[in-house]
Design a protein around this motif. Structure first.
Motif, PDB file in Angstrom:
ATOM      1  N   GLY A   1      27.008 -22.851  16.927  1.00  9.04           N
ATOM      2  CA  GLY A   1      28.251 -22.431  16.303  1.00  9.04           C
ATOM      3  C   GLY A   1      28.302 -20.926  16.146  1.00  9.04           C
ATOM      4  N   ASP A   2      29.498 -20.406  15.940  1.00 13.57           N
ATOM      5  CA  ASP A   2      29.602 -18.944  15.846  1.00 13.57           C
ATOM      6  C   ASP A   2      28.940 -18.402  14.587  1.00 13.57           C
ATOM      7  N   GLY A   3      28.904 -19.172  13.504  1.00 13.15           N
ATOM      8  CA  GLY A   3      28.206 -18.714  12.316  1.00 13.15           C
ATOM      9  C   GLY A   3      26.724 -18.524  12.577  1.00 13.15           C
ATOM     10  N   ALA A   4      26.097 -19.509  13.201  1.00 11.47           N
ATOM     11  CA  ALA A   4      24.671 -19.416  13.528  1.00 11.47           C
ATOM     12  C   ALA A   4      24.423 -18.347  14.581  1.00 11.47           C
TER      13      ALA A   4
ATOM     14  N   LEU B   1      30.324 -22.212  20.101  1.00 12.31           N
ATOM     15  CA  LEU B   1      31.558 -22.850  19.636  1.00 12.31           C
ATOM     16  C   LEU B   1      32.227 -21.890  18.657  1.00 12.31           C
ATOM     17  N   ASN B   2      33.097 -21.082  19.196  1.00 10.71           N
ATOM     18  CA  ASN B   2      33.714 -19.965  18.482  1.00 10.71           C
ATOM     19  C   ASN B   2      35.019 -20.432  17.839  1.00 10.71           C
ATOM     20  N   ASN B   3      34.919 -20.894  16.581  1.00 10.14           N
ATOM     21  CA  ASN B   3      36.133 -21.333  15.887  1.00 10.14           C
ATOM     22  C   ASN B   3      36.501 -20.431  14.714  1.00 10.14           C
ATOM     23  N   ARG B   4      35.786 -19.292  14.612  1.00 14.00           N
ATOM     24  CA  ARG B   4      36.070 -18.281  13.598  1.00 14.00           C
ATOM     25  C   ARG B   4      35.993 -18.819  12.174  1.00 14.00           C
TER      26      ARG B   4
ATOM     27  N   VAL C   1      36.464 -20.602  22.676  1.00 19.43           N
ATOM     28  CA  VAL C   1      37.357 -20.456  21.531  1.00 19.43           C
ATOM     29  C   VAL C   1      37.943 -21.836  21.230  1.00 19.43           C
ATOM     30  N   VAL C   2      37.396 -22.481  20.198  1.00 24.16           N
ATOM     31  CA  VAL C   2      37.732 -23.882  19.922  1.00 24.16           C
ATOM     32  C   VAL C   2      38.427 -24.018  18.576  1.00 24.16           C
ATOM     33  N   ASP C   3      39.043 -25.161  18.397  1.00 23.94           N
ATOM     34  CA  ASP C   3      39.811 -25.482  17.199  1.00 23.94           C
ATOM     35  C   ASP C   3      38.861 -25.833  16.052  1.00 23.94           C
ATOM     36  N   ALA C   4      39.015 -25.140  14.926  1.00 24.21           N
ATOM     37  CA  ALA C   4      38.165 -25.409  13.757  1.00 24.21           C
ATOM     38  C   ALA C   4      38.593 -26.651  12.997  1.00 24.21           C
ATOM     39  N   ASP C   5      39.788 -27.176  13.295  1.00 25.47           N
ATOM     40  CA  ASP C   5      40.336 -28.259  12.481  1.00 25.47           C
ATOM     41  C   ASP C   5      40.191 -29.636  13.116  1.00 25.47           C
TER      42      ASP C   5
END
Length: 609
Positions: free
Chosen positions: A446-449, A478-481, A549-553
């Motif tokens: 994930g983008d956070g990690a 998995l860049n969902n910001r 750039v993926v959907d966070a929802d």
């Protein structure tokens, strides 16, 4: 030529099968680092960017079959403190690791010297199996032997603390034959075999009486795939898998229901709810609500450590022994069950799995803004080579790893299982590649990690990739910001709307960073690009970063939604969560709105409102 204490430590560790040392230099451990360079042997010091990575990578090296014992070597004070999180991964997932820590000079200890930390106190929990300070040259042999033997026997990390001035002293490889000295062995102790015949017979009686047998398979069964499958066929069983046991059984088999637990499948949920007998093989999956209800099923558990049996479900027979030896001894005692003869039970299991697969297809095909993460992961799944090694990080990437990748015994896959620490994915991928440079690697992060340590550890990839004979090292970001797993926990567990100030993360050009390092990559922003970008990644002649750039929802719906989860999510999204409409559209509409309407008096209007 006489050895130094540091050289003796390195050589004695090599005698125990330690091939690689993950770490970062510093003056507190300088003698050991220099000793690795000067020793004429097949040692490899892997320089990572942060000591936490060293702890994770040493653990992962063992998990991916690189070394019998992992080893991280870090300096005193801050270096030792940084490594602590990665070493806890070894403790919680029961992996043998020896941690070599530098320390302030022996002459200065107790004087509040710089970087002086009470490492015994700091490491006494994680290194409780064995933690010692080498204060005299004559102690090296017996302390290294004890640390390695304990790590292997206890399947736990052990700790050796080496003051900086002791490292340079002349070694005493052969202690004198005198009182107070030890002459120890570097031969590993024998492993546990099969349980007693009487216990095996009792286990067989329980299993043979079952009509609807379920199996829960974990990391303790890795390397025993053929035996596990033979037992399952004899009993006509269905099988669910813990995350760390994902590659024990082929996900494509119709009676294998996939992951279990909060990130599991509805098929695994149905399997556990309908079985009358349970065989647990090398697993301690912690979510007790996903086991059969107490009293529903008779249960047998097999584990190398008898103390680990009966901790999650009231088992009737506990078999402590080596997995392969135990299954080999148990198999001849098993008679085909009624379910195995008729095939009725496995037909039910196959039906549940087929429904889950259809549901998964529909979820992956669902519209998203801009890209559905499940579609990307399933595209990767279709391309996984037979010898791939997969690493997953903590967060939504864990969910998509558990559910979206179809894996098989010829492959490897792992993650920080019980610790579930963010930031483990890239260290795991690096360790897998260092252990098997001739095999491809795929990391799901994930983008956070990725922002925690992944962007930095790409520098480690840059440092080593050209020496790898197999160049494929694919990192899916998995860049969902958003810290989306935390956001979903906030909704489902707390009934609150996520706070954008704490949950949102910056959009970073991960693929461009990879290119700047001389690697390759591509940003994936449109669903029409998915196939082409994945093809490019798997065909690349160097490590490749996919910035998806993926959907966070996209909701990570557990296999069984409790009423509290439904109502909490409803409470969170209805007061004005910006993600409300996409949450409803992508899968929670039926479960959340139906429950909410019945309990809130229909104030929400029709389901189409």
């Amino acid at each position: 030529m006489s050895l130094s204490v540091a050289e003796h430590i390195v050589q004695r560790l090599r005698t125990w099968g330690v091939h690689r040392f993950y770490g970062y230099p510093g003056d507190g451990i300088g003698g050991v680092i220099v000793a690795m360079d000067e020793t004429d042997d097949d040692f490899e010091f892997v320089q990572v960017r942060h000591e936490e990575t060293a702890g994770f990578a040493a653990t992962a090296d063992v998990k991916y079959g690189g070394s019998p014992i992992g080893c991280c070597v870090v300096t005193s004070g801050p270096g030792a403190l940084h490594a602590l999180n990665g070493v806890y991964d070894a403790l919680m997932d029961r992996v043998p690791v020896v941690v070599v820590l530098g320390q302030t000079a022996l002459t200065a200890i107790g004087g509040s010297f710089y970087q002086e930390v009470d490492l015994h106190s700091v490491y006494k929990d994680v290194g409780g199996a064995y933690i010692q300070t080498i204060a005299d040259a004559s102690q090296v042999r017996h302390m290294v032997d004890r640390a390695c033997r304990t790590a292997l026997s206890a399947r736990a990390p052990t700790v050796l603390i080496v003051p900086s001035d002791v490292q340079d002293r002349k070694a005493v490889p052969d202690p004198p034959d005198d009182h107070g000295y030890f002459h120890t062995s570097a031969a590993p102790s024998s492993t546990v075999g099969a349980p007693p015949a009487a216990d095996l017979a009792r286990a067989a009686q329980v299993l043979n009486s079952g009509e609807r047998v379920a199996m829960l398979v974990g990391a303790g069964a890795l390397g025993c795939s053929e035996l596990v499958e033979a037992v399952a066929d004899r009993l006509g069983a269905g099988a669910a898998k813990g995350l760390l046991g994902k590659t024990v059984l082929d996900d494509r088999l119709p009676w294998v229901t996939g992951a279990i637990g909060l990130l599991g499948t509805t098929a695994s949920w149905d399997l556990m709810r309908e079985c009358d007998t349970l065989l647990i093989l090398g697993s301690n999956m912690p979510y007790s609500e996903y086991y059969p209800k107490e009293g529903q099923a008779r249960a047998v558990q097999v584990d190398l450590d008898g103390a680990r049996c009966g901790l999650r479900y009231p088992t009737e027979v506990n078999l402590a022994g080596d997995m392969a030896a135990t299954l080999e001894a148990l198999l001849p005692l098993l008679a085909p069950t009624k379910a195995a003869a008729s095939g009725a039970w496995r037909k039910d299991v196959a039906g549940w799995k087929e429904r889950w697969d259809d549901y998964s297809d529909a979820r992956a095909d669902a519209k998203a803004d801009p890209i559905n993460p499940e579609a990307v992961v399933r595209g990767i799944s279709r391309r996984l080579p037979d010898d791939v090694m997969v690493a997953a990080d903590c967060g939504t990437s864990t969910s998509w790893y558990a559910r979206g990748l179809q894996m098989r015994p010829s492959q490897m896959g792992s993650l920080a299982g019980l610790l579930l620490s963010m930031g483990g994915g890239m260290p795991y991928a690096i360790a897998a590649k260092m252990a098997h440079p001739d095999r491809p690697v795929v990391a799901l992060i994930g983008d956070g990690a990725m922002q925690m340590n992944g962007v930095n550890e790409l520098i480690t990839v840059k440092k080593y990739w050209e020496r790898w004979p197999e160049k494929r090292f694919i990192v899916l970001v998995l860049n969902n910001r958003d810290l989306s797993y935390v956001s979903w926990e906030t909704r489902a567990m707390l009934g609150k709307m996520p706070d954008a100030g704490s949950s949102k993360v910056p959009d970073v050009p991960y693929a461009e960073w990879a290119k700047l390092l001389g690697l390759d990559g591509a940003r994936l922003e449109d669903p029409s690009q998915v196939e082409a970008v994945l093809d490019a990644a798997f065909a690349a002649d160097r490590p490749f970063v996919i910035d998806a750039v993926v959907d966070a929802d996209i909701p990570m719906i557990p296999p069984h939604l409790t009423t509290s989860q439904v109502l909490n999510t409803a409470k969170a999204v209805f007061p004005g969560d910006p993600a409300f409409y996409s949450i409803v559209q992508e899968g929670l509409r039926t479960s959340v709105l139906a429950a909410a309407k019945s309990r809130l008096g229909g104030v929400l209007g029709s389901k189409d409102d």
